[in-house]
Design a protein around this motif. Structure first.
Motif, PDB file in Angstrom:
ATOM      1  N   GLU A 157      58.087  -7.276 -47.188  1.00 56.38           N
ATOM      2  CA  GLU A 157      57.334  -7.622 -48.386  1.00 56.38           C
ATOM      3  C   GLU A 157      58.212  -8.381 -49.381  1.00 56.38           C
ATOM      4  O   GLU A 157      57.764  -9.357 -50.007  1.00 56.38           O
ATOM      5  N   GLU A 158      59.466  -7.949 -49.531  1.00 54.18           N
ATOM      6  CA  GLU A 158      60.368  -8.641 -50.451  1.00 54.18           C
ATOM      7  C   GLU A 158      60.685 -10.045 -49.957  1.00 54.18           C
ATOM      8  O   GLU A 158      60.779 -10.994 -50.759  1.00 54.18           O
ATOM      9  N   ALA A 160      58.686 -11.917 -48.145  1.00 53.92           N
ATOM     10  CA  ALA A 160      57.489 -12.727 -48.392  1.00 53.92           C
ATOM     11  C   ALA A 160      57.411 -13.144 -49.853  1.00 53.92           C
ATOM     12  O   ALA A 160      57.042 -14.284 -50.170  1.00 53.92           O
ATOM     13  N   GLY A 161      57.761 -12.231 -50.768  1.00 53.37           N
ATOM     14  CA  GLY A 161      57.775 -12.569 -52.187  1.00 53.37           C
ATOM     15  C   GLY A 161      58.812 -13.631 -52.508  1.00 53.37           C
ATOM     16  O   GLY A 161      58.564 -14.552 -53.304  1.00 53.37           O
ATOM     17  N   ALA A 165      55.123 -16.037 -51.627  1.00 52.32           N
ATOM     18  CA  ALA A 165      53.810 -15.462 -51.340  1.00 52.32           C
ATOM     19  C   ALA A 165      53.321 -14.646 -52.531  1.00 52.32           C
ATOM     20  O   ALA A 165      54.089 -13.903 -53.149  1.00 52.32           O
ATOM     21  N   GLN A 169      48.594 -12.289 -50.807  1.00 49.80           N
ATOM     22  CA  GLN A 169      49.003 -12.884 -49.538  1.00 49.80           C
ATOM     23  C   GLN A 169      49.989 -11.985 -48.812  1.00 49.80           C
ATOM     24  O   GLN A 169      49.932 -11.845 -47.587  1.00 49.80           O
ATOM     25  N   THR A 170      50.884 -11.368 -49.565  1.00 47.53           N
ATOM     26  CA  THR A 170      51.843 -10.434 -48.955  1.00 47.53           C
ATOM     27  C   THR A 170      51.121  -9.265 -48.312  1.00 47.53           C
ATOM     28  O   THR A 170      51.447  -8.860 -47.184  1.00 47.53           O
ATOM     29  N   VAL A 174      51.386  -9.480 -44.370  1.00 43.41           N
ATOM     30  CA  VAL A 174      52.583  -8.693 -44.047  1.00 43.41           C
ATOM     31  C   VAL A 174      52.269  -7.196 -43.994  1.00 43.41           C
ATOM     32  O   VAL A 174      52.435  -6.544 -42.957  1.00 43.41           O
ATOM     33  N   THR A 175      51.812  -6.661 -45.137  1.00 41.64           N
ATOM     34  CA  THR A 175      51.622  -5.211 -45.223  1.00 41.64           C
ATOM     35  C   THR A 175      50.508  -4.718 -44.305  1.00 41.64           C
ATOM     36  O   THR A 175      50.689  -3.750 -43.547  1.00 41.64           O
TER      37      THR A 175
END
Length: 263
Positions: A157-158, A160-161, A165, A169-170, A174-175
């Motif tokens: 998640e980090e 992607a951020g 994102a 979107q994350t 992702v999640t």
């Protein structure tokens, strides 16, 4: 010692499942008396398929379980995410309260919900059953999804951020894919609990909302017949398949996590 423990384990399994096996075997008995075996037959199952009351009870159970699964899975997943991400002072207390419906006896849960619906002036029926099932199912969803979240780090998640994102979107790319096996497993378990529940449903059901377990209970009061054995066998098979599917999804998620692949 090892052989003794294995033998003991098999004896426990035999004690648990032998009555179910006997019930299933006698559902194929060509006699209305369970005390004697007169030959193999399938006509008790054929009779069930032609009974409109059985079909109505089955459709009631199916529709109630489907709505309960969708609602409880969505609410429970959101709740598990909230508890996982936001480290507030009340997090532990709130998490403990979510375990309460799992620990409270079904008869107390059913009675309390009946009192609540009566005080609110709600007519007993499918809606009250759905609300009751959602109430006790949310806790199971939170427990399963939280266990999946506990094994998932924040690195993806980090990352992607960092790549730009947005939070939505994350979550979507992702999640959610990482959580999906746990969410599906929780959904199957919720469906199983809903379609199998009798005690709580018995308190909050009304006219026209008879579910399959309640219908079986009504049949049993008139005496054990091969139709009851056949209907109970079908319900056991359905529940066993759902539980196996839930366990398969859970194990698939764990294996994927060990292999470093988000499923």
């Amino acid at each position: 010692m090892k052989k003794l423990l294995v033998t003991y384990a098999w004896l426990i399994l035999l004690f648990l499942y032998l009555p179910l096996l006997v019930l299933a075997v006698y559902s194929f008995n060509d006699s209305r008396i369970n005390a004697e075996w007169n030959g193999f037959t399938l006509h008790w199952y054929a009779d069930l398929l032609q009974d409109p009351a059985v079909l109505e009870a089955f459709l009631n159970s199916l529709s109630i379980a489907a709505v309960t699964t969708l609602a409880a899975t969505a609410i429970g997943t959101a709740c598990a995410l909230g508890l996982h991400r936001y480290k507030q002072k009340w997090r532990s207390a709130f998490g403990s309260l979510l375990y309460l419906p799992v620990l409270v006896p079904d008869i107390l849960m059913g009675l309390s919900l009946l009192v609540l619906f009566s005080q609110a002036g709600m007519e007993l029926g499918k809606l009250t059953i759905i609300i009751a099932h959602i109430t006790f199912s949310i806790s199971f969803v939170v427990i399963i999804v939280s266990a999946r979240l506990a094994g998932m780090g924040r690195e993806l998640e980090e990352a992607a951020g960092d790549l730009g994102a947005a939070p939505w979107q994350t979550f979507r790319y992702v999640t959610l894919p990482v959580l999906l096996p746990g969410v599906l497993s929780a959904a199957l378990l919720t469906f199983t609990l809903s379609i199998d529940d009798f005690v709580i449903t018995f308190f909050v059901a009304g006219p026209g909302s008879t579910t399959l377990p309640i219908y079986i209970y009504g049949m049993v009061k008139r005496g054990i017949t091969p139709e009851i054995n056949a209907l109970s066998t079908l319900l056991i098979v359905l529940i066993a398949l759902l539980m196996l599917g839930s366990e398969w999804l859970r194990r698939r998620g764990e294996n994927g996590e060990k292999g470093g692949l988000p499923l």
